[in-house]
Write a protein that holds these residues in place. Structure first.
Motif, PDB file in Angstrom:
ATOM      1  N   ALA A  38      10.602  19.932 -96.588  1.00  0.00           N
ATOM      2  CA  ALA A  38      10.502  19.259 -97.882  1.00  0.00           C
ATOM      3  C   ALA A  38      11.556  19.803 -98.841  1.00  0.00           C
ATOM      4  O   ALA A  38      11.862  21.000 -98.853  1.00  0.00           O
ATOM      5  N   LYS A  39      12.117  18.925 -99.652  1.00  0.00           N
ATOM      6  CA  LYS A  39      13.069  19.326-100.686  1.00  0.00           C
ATOM      7  C   LYS A  39      12.293  19.788-101.924  1.00  0.00           C
ATOM      8  O   LYS A  39      11.417  19.080-102.431  1.00  0.00           O
ATOM      9  N   SER A  40      12.609  20.976-102.394  1.00  0.00           N
ATOM     10  CA  SER A  40      11.894  21.549-103.532  1.00  0.00           C
ATOM     11  C   SER A  40      12.140  20.751-104.807  1.00  0.00           C
ATOM     12  O   SER A  40      13.277  20.367-105.109  1.00  0.00           O
ATOM     13  N   TYR A  41      11.067  20.487-105.563  1.00  0.00           N
ATOM     14  CA  TYR A  41      11.191  19.947-106.913  1.00  0.00           C
ATOM     15  C   TYR A  41      11.047  21.071-107.928  1.00  0.00           C
ATOM     16  O   TYR A  41      11.843  21.190-108.856  1.00  0.00           O
ATOM     17  N   VAL A  42      10.017  21.898-107.755  1.00  0.00           N
ATOM     18  CA  VAL A  42       9.841  23.060-108.619  1.00  0.00           C
ATOM     19  C   VAL A  42       9.111  24.145-107.835  1.00  0.00           C
ATOM     20  O   VAL A  42       8.151  23.878-107.123  1.00  0.00           O
ATOM     21  N   GLU A  43       9.609  25.374-107.943  1.00  0.00           N
ATOM     22  CA  GLU A  43       8.953  26.503-107.297  1.00  0.00           C
ATOM     23  C   GLU A  43       7.655  26.824-108.033  1.00  0.00           C
ATOM     24  O   GLU A  43       7.464  26.448-109.194  1.00  0.00           O
ATOM     25  N   PRO A  44       6.721  27.504-107.364  1.00  0.00           N
ATOM     26  CA  PRO A  44       5.426  27.793-107.995  1.00  0.00           C
ATOM     27  C   PRO A  44       5.587  28.556-109.313  1.00  0.00           C
ATOM     28  O   PRO A  44       6.381  29.494-109.403  1.00  0.00           O
ATOM     29  N   TYR A  45       4.847  28.100-110.324  1.00  0.00           N
ATOM     30  CA  TYR A  45       4.825  28.797-111.608  1.00  0.00           C
ATOM     31  C   TYR A  45       3.432  28.665-112.214  1.00  0.00           C
ATOM     32  O   TYR A  45       2.649  27.792-111.829  1.00  0.00           O
ATOM     33  N   GLU A  46       3.126  29.549-113.173  1.00  0.00           N
ATOM     34  CA  GLU A  46       1.806  29.572-113.792  1.00  0.00           C
ATOM     35  C   GLU A  46       1.878  29.123-115.241  1.00  0.00           C
ATOM     36  O   GLU A  46       2.851  29.401-115.945  1.00  0.00           O
ATOM     37  N   LEU A  47       0.842  28.413-115.674  1.00  0.00           N
ATOM     38  CA  LEU A  47       0.607  28.118-117.082  1.00  0.00           C
ATOM     39  C   LEU A  47      -0.726  28.751-117.457  1.00  0.00           C
ATOM     40  O   LEU A  47      -1.700  28.645-116.701  1.00  0.00           O
ATOM     41  N   GLU A  48      -0.795  29.386-118.600  1.00  0.00           N
ATOM     42  CA  GLU A  48      -2.022  30.110-118.955  1.00  0.00           C
ATOM     43  C   GLU A  48      -2.316  29.959-120.440  1.00  0.00           C
ATOM     44  O   GLU A  48      -1.413  29.911-121.277  1.00  0.00           O
ATOM     45  N   ASP A  49      -3.589  29.826-120.772  1.00  0.00           N
ATOM     46  CA  ASP A  49      -4.051  29.884-122.158  1.00  0.00           C
ATOM     47  C   ASP A  49      -5.435  30.522-122.156  1.00  0.00           C
ATOM     48  O   ASP A  49      -5.861  31.098-121.141  1.00  0.00           O
TER      49      ASP A  49
END
Length: 380
Positions: free
Chosen positions: A121-132
């Motif tokens: 698969a071609k990467s769109y976005v590498e894993p990242y976190e959003l937090e609140d």
């Protein structure tokens, strides 16, 4: 609005699927649209979706605005740009309003990304976190056909209305729901001779298996034809039919879609209901337009499909199609395109045991679509 982990049933129903991710369900479908505020109003008041969350200038988002709506387990996100140029503007300019993200709900977004990218698969976005203060969401993503993207959403530790960066969206005016429960399947249109390529992508990269295939002998009229294969993950929660054009005397609906969308993309989303008569009646009363089916379709309906629970008269009056397979029957109906371009539309489906996709209705459906194409001047 968090999804309920306690009710998960992840038994494997498609034995051939590798199902190495696995996918728990559809998390959301995000459309890039020209005017998110007005699109949100349409889906709330015509379709009965309920307001959930909002992101925009008031939440610190400077370049786009998004409205999150939900009905049953169906969650849609409507996003518009706030600034000139940029990726969202380019997408809308090329495609018109349309699906950009098909977000899949997973236990582990990082693992899902690693498993799919290592398989090609071609990467769109590498894993990242959003937090609140409601917790955290982990997101990753891969490219699929056209400019469509699959996001992997891990939200087991999040209790907020949608995800960090959004606040609760609660307008004063709300409309009752219309009985829509979940996404049954989502259909992608791809170009000439690309169906097998993308079916192999879902098999190799995502561990899906082929449920069924239809060729131009199954899906054709006197004028047009197409080919289709249905790919499913192991638990059957995610089903992606993939369509490509086939040779015919005139331009098929797939060719029309690709011409106006300027490439491959999501053609239609099938929404499930437990009572198609009540749901379609409510939608029609609110202004949703459906394809016309000739009354002659119903003359021998019961001879073709056998006994059904529903009265024939309301099905005929609404234009609902019926088909049967070895496991039961289904009822289905298709809207006209919900956008100005003849691209995306919706299917409403009620399954009474059947696991198929309405093969017996293909001819009637495609003739109905061709009548609309003829009115648009694109059946040439």
């Amino acid at each position: 609005m968090s999804k309920d982990n306690s009710s998960l049933q992840l038994e494997k129903v498609i034995p051939e699927a590798d199902d190495f991710l696995p996918i728990l369900g559809t998390d959301f479908v995000e459309l890039y649209v020209g005017n998110a505020k007005q699109a949100a109003y349409y889906y709330q008041h015509a379709w009965g979706f309920q307001p959930v969350a909002y992101s925009g200038l008031e939440t610190g988002q400077q370049d786009s605005v998004s409205y999150v709506l939900q009905q049953g387990k169906i969650r849609i996100v409507l996003t518009s740009p706030l600034q000139p140029s940029g990726a969202i503007n380019a997408h809308i300019d090329k495609h018109g309003d349309g699906v950009k993200f098909v977000a899949l709900w997973v236990d582990d977004a990082k693992k899902s990304y690693e498993e799919t990218t290592k398989r090609g698969a071609k990467s769109y976005v590498e894993p990242y976190e959003l937090e609140d203060n409601h917790g955290k969401v982990v997101i990753s993503g891969i490219h699929t056909y056209g400019e469509t993207v699959h996001l992997f959403i891990e939200r087991g530790e999040y209790k907020g209305p949608f995800m960090p960066g959004y606040r609760t969206y609660a307008p004063l005016a709300k409309s009752p729901e219309t009985g829509l429960k979940y996404i049954d399947h989502m259909v992608g249109n791809v170009g000439w001779n690309e169906m097998n390529k993308w079916c192999e992508f879902y098999a190799k990269v995502m561990g899906f298996a082929q449920m069924v295939s239809f060729d131009d002998k199954d899906i054709s009229t006197d004028y047009t034809a197409l080919m289709s294969k249905v790919m499913s993950n192991g638990n059957g929660r995610i089903k992606f039919p993939i369509n490509e054009p086939a040779e015919g005397k005139k331009k098929s609906q797939i060719e029309e879609y690709i011409d106006f969308y300027n490439g491959a993309g999501v053609q239609h989303i099938a929404l499930a209901t437990d009572n198609i008569i009540e749901t379609v009646t409510s939608l029609r009363d609110r202004g949703v337009e459906f394809l016309y089916v000739p009354e002659t379709y119903y003359d021998d309906l019961l001879d073709r499909v056998g006994e059904i629970d529903e009265e024939l008269a309301p099905l005929k009056e609404l234009g609902v199609l019926v088909d049967r397979d070895d496991e039961g029957y289904l009822l289905q109906i298709f809207t006209k395109p919900v956008l100005d371009r003849p691209t995306m539309f919706f299917e409403i489906i009620q399954r009474k045991g059947a696991q198929s996709f309405g093969k017996g209705n293909f001819k009637a459906l495609f003739e109905a679509i061709e009548r609309e194409q003829d009115l648009r001047g694109t059946l040439k």
